[in-house]
Scaffold this active site. Structure first.
Site, PDB file in Angstrom:
ATOM      1  N   CYS A  58       0.800  -1.230   0.000  1.00  0.00           N
ATOM      2  CA  CYS A  58       0.000   0.000   0.000  1.00  0.00           C
ATOM      3  C   CYS A  58       0.833   1.281   0.000  1.00  0.00           C
ATOM      4  CB  CYS A  58      -0.941   0.007   1.200  1.00  0.00           C
ATOM      5  SG  CYS A  58      -2.141  -1.335   1.155  1.00  0.00           S
ATOM      6  N   CYS A 100       0.688   2.569   6.605  1.00  0.00           N
ATOM      7  CA  CYS A 100       1.100   1.189   6.856  1.00  0.00           C
ATOM      8  C   CYS A 100       1.013   0.414   5.553  1.00  0.00           C
ATOM      9  CB  CYS A 100       0.189   0.550   7.901  1.00  0.00           C
ATOM     10  SG  CYS A 100      -1.561   0.519   7.404  1.00  0.00           S
TER      11      CYS A 100
END
Length: 475
Positions: free
Chosen positions: A134, A458
């Site tokens: 991500c 994250c």
């Protein structure tokens, strides 16, 4: 480990009354009181300044909607074309293109190159694709930043794309192995022998292999990990639903107020109406959210479809340049890209705690404190993940036990945090979110008359990223 993490809530819990109240009161608030800082700049002598000239993105759409007939490079091409059109940058000025993606289309493995060519960028301009879950476009941007800061280049286009409307689904390994054997078989009898194997056990050979949704090292899906993390930090279902409602409410307001100026209009081939905005923003009443069933740990989990980011299609692009080069070409940069960090932790029990680790580290690198930051933009994978990170950042125990620090860094104040919505509401095409975050940082700094922004995210594998963005004096 989770039990140890749970102790971090002994002096702070985002389920406590003051946090719940703040989420309610700030559901549609804007930061009108950003304080200008006395520090002139974070620039360093002898180091080239890298600036963000502009950032754009396609509307982020729920998978299976208006983009469903496209391919990933189509979206990335449109983002790059939109960037070139908005800036007026001559295509031959681009020296390199670097793009991040997660779910790769096998036909366009180097999606950066295909998108660049499709956008009309010279075939003499190199391009490569990076992947880091991500934070793939974060990696793309810092790759470009390093190219410029080191003096190798002056002008880089970076960005990211992901496309969940059509993911690669493979034959299983047994079938793939058989097909490779068949490709080498010369005789008819040999081919019949291979065919007999398939006919004799069709399910064994034809069962498809879907893209992995679980961590390879732990065999646990991210939502399951988020549920355990929320439980460890005592994050209630109500607190998560309230944060999700806040995200959607703020995104709706930002859209209506015209703050999401990075969004391009896209006339999708075969779709009647031009796509002009994100389509996943929904204001769902708390009463309705409370009735939704747990999505991962059943029946007692707290992560639901309503308080999680949804599968999305979209692409983003940013123009990074050396400051003097940008000014010489007549551009007014929006921001400097300053200190950044990547860190990684245990992918089993700290999979989603990247912001808690990277925030104090990047602040130290930049010589700033939490109070110096006017704008915070954190990736919202799950509401529970965000609230767990805030809890960790407010915990002396967590700082001392897990980060080897003397004390907590503190959680960002909610009146500076994700004020134009986040991934929960806007959408999260995995490879595109990082560029959205940095562009939003720059645009919010101007709108709120701030000086410094901090973005954090994250990623799968237990990796985290954070960066300091400094408003340019010309913006």
């Amino acid at each position: 480990m989770m039990a140890s993490l749970g102790k971090a809530v002994s002096k702070f819990s985002p389920t406590s009354a003051h946090i719940t109240a703040s989420l309610r009161s700030l559901s549609c608030s804007t930061n009108k009181h950003a304080t200008k800082k006395s520090k002139a700049t974070l620039g360093k002598s002898g180091v080239r300044n890298v600036v963000l000239v502009e950032g754009v993105r396609t509307p982020f759409l729920m998978s299976g909607t208006q983009y469903k007939e496209l391919m990933p490079h189509d979206l990335q091409r449109e983002a790059i074309k939109g960037l070139l059109k908005r800036t007026g940058l001559p295509k031959d000025s681009i020296e390199y293109v670097v793009i991040g993606t997660v779910i790769q289309e096998s036909k366009t493995a180097n999606v950066a190159r295909e998108a660049a060519l499709g956008a009309g960028i010279s075939n003499k301009t190199p391009a490569h694709t990076v992947t880091q879950a991500c934070i793939s476009s974060n990696q793309a941007m810092t790759t470009g930043l390093n190219m410029i800061a080191s003096g190798q280049l002056d002008c880089v286009v970076a960005g990211g794309v992901d496309f969940m409307s059509d993911v690669p689904i493979r034959f299983n390994r047994k079938m793939r192995s058989l097909m490779l054997q068949m490709n080498k078989t010369k005789s008819t009898m040999g081919m019949l022998g291979h065919a007999a194997k398939v006919i004799g056990s069709p399910v064994r050979y034809f069962s498809p292999e879907l893209p992995a949704i679980a961590e390879f090292s732990t065999d646990e899906v991210m939502g399951h990990s988020a549920d355990r993390l929320a439980a460890a930090f005592g994050i209630t279902r109500q607190a998560q639903d309230e944060f999700a409602l806040r995200s959607h409410s703020l995104a709706k307001k930002a859209t209506e107020d015209g703050n999401l100026s990075d969004v391009l209009e896209y006339k999708v081939p075969g779709v009647a109406e031009t796509v002009t905005s994100d389509n996943g923003i929904r204001i769902t009443p708390m009463e309705k959210m409370a009735k939704m069933r747990p999505a991962f740990i059943k029946p007692h989990g707290t992560i639901t479809a309503a308080n999680s980011s949804f599968l999305s299609d979209g692409a983003s692009a940013v123009l990074l340049m050396e400051e003097n080069k940008a000014k010489a070409m007549g551009f007014k940069p929006k921001a400097y890209l300053r200190s950044y960090t990547y860190m990684s932790q245990d992918p089993k029990d700290q999979l989603l705690l990247g912001p808690a680790y990277t925030t104090p580290t990047v602040l130290e690198k930049a010589g700033l404190t939490l109070n110096d930051i006017d704008v915070f933009e954190y990736h919202e994978a799950f509401a529970g993940q965000i609230l767990a990170n805030l809890a960790a950042m407010e915990s002396d125990y967590f700082a001392q036990k897990h980060m080897n620090r003397k004390g907590k860094v503190g959680a960002p104040p909610m009146d500076k945090f994700n004020l134009w919505g986040g991934s929960l509401s806007i959408g999260h095409p995995f490879g595109a979110t990082g560029s959205r975050l940095v562009t939003t940082c720059a645009n919010r700094l101007k709108a709120e008359d701030g000086k410094y922004a901090l973005l954090a995210a994250c990623a799968a594998g237990g990796i985290g990223h954070a960066m300091i963005v400094e408003r340019h004096p010309d913006y």
